[in-house]
Write a protein that holds these residues in place. Sequence first.
Motif, mmCIF file in Angstrom:
data_model
loop_
_atom_site.group_PDB
_atom_site.id
_atom_site.type_symbol
_atom_site.label_atom_id
_atom_site.label_comp_id
_atom_site.label_asym_id
_atom_site.label_seq_id
_atom_site.Cartn_x
_atom_site.Cartn_y
_atom_site.Cartn_z
ATOM 1 N N ALA A 1 7.745 1.984 5.647
ATOM 2 C CA ALA A 1 8.893 2.880 5.482
ATOM 3 C C ALA A 1 8.354 4.214 4.970
ATOM 4 O O ALA A 1 7.415 4.241 4.176
ATOM 5 N N SER A 2 8.949 5.310 5.420
ATOM 6 C CA SER A 2 8.512 6.630 4.959
ATOM 7 C C SER A 2 9.607 7.312 4.150
ATOM 8 O O SER A 2 10.800 7.075 4.369
ATOM 9 N N PHE A 3 9.159 8.165 3.210
ATOM 10 C CA PHE A 3 10.051 8.853 2.283
ATOM 11 C C PHE A 3 9.586 10.296 2.130
ATOM 12 O O PHE A 3 8.387 10.554 2.198
ATOM 13 N N THR B 1 0.842 -1.191 0.000
ATOM 14 C CA THR B 1 0.000 0.000 0.000
ATOM 15 C C THR B 1 0.880 1.245 0.000
ATOM 16 O O THR B 1 1.836 1.337 0.768
ATOM 17 N N LEU B 2 0.550 2.194 -0.872
ATOM 18 C CA LEU B 2 1.205 3.490 -0.906
ATOM 19 C C LEU B 2 0.261 4.488 -0.251
ATOM 20 O O LEU B 2 -0.906 4.599 -0.641
ATOM 21 N N LEU B 3 0.755 5.177 0.777
ATOM 22 C CA LEU B 3 -0.031 6.179 1.492
ATOM 23 C C LEU B 3 0.732 7.495 1.475
ATOM 24 O O LEU B 3 1.915 7.528 1.144
ATOM 25 N N CYS C 1 5.177 13.383 3.539
ATOM 26 C CA CYS C 1 5.897 12.159 3.200
ATOM 27 C C CYS C 1 4.989 11.111 2.559
ATOM 28 O O CYS C 1 3.771 11.143 2.689
ATOM 29 N N PHE C 2 5.648 10.223 1.824
ATOM 30 C CA PHE C 2 5.002 9.025 1.307
ATOM 31 C C PHE C 2 5.289 7.899 2.279
ATOM 32 O O PHE C 2 6.382 7.828 2.851
ATOM 33 N N LEU C 3 4.336 7.009 2.457
ATOM 34 C CA LEU C 3 4.516 5.826 3.287
ATOM 35 C C LEU C 3 4.283 4.598 2.432
ATOM 36 O O LEU C 3 3.312 4.533 1.674
ATOM 37 N N LEU C 4 5.168 3.653 2.577
ATOM 38 C CA LEU C 4 5.044 2.369 1.909
ATOM 39 C C LEU C 4 4.742 1.346 2.988
ATOM 40 O O LEU C 4 5.469 1.267 3.981
#
Length: 141
Positions: free
Chosen positions: A137-139, A78-80, A85-88
Amino acid sequence: MGQLRTSPPPPQAAELEQWVLSTAEELRELRASLRDALTGHGLVQGEDLDEVPHLVVLVATELATNALRHGRPPTIVTLLATDDCFLLDVADHDLGTVPGLGDIHPLDSGGRGLMLAESVSLAVGWYATDVTKNIWASFPR
């Protein structure tokens, strides 16, 4: 063997896209679709974060491969997103194991997914629901 910190992703994260994988052959489609989703949600439009889509796709591939290899199917990627930030989030259905940061030897062919995620993302953690074990993981967005 080190342990990954237990922590759910931020609750204000909104789901952007989701993929359900049953086999390793589906990873190619995940990579292409995830890159499209990241660019479609405004990451690359005029931003100087060119490496972020590559890193998100790389970490997604590693974590999904681990889940397919060691977890119980299906694997749910899931991409949130939050404002910054983006969260995977990668889930499998094996509640009997705890994600660990194993001792990696240079000649080993696997086991680097969590270490890679920790080295290239802002933060990494894991949590369990009633039916899944999730690693996130966050980006930067």
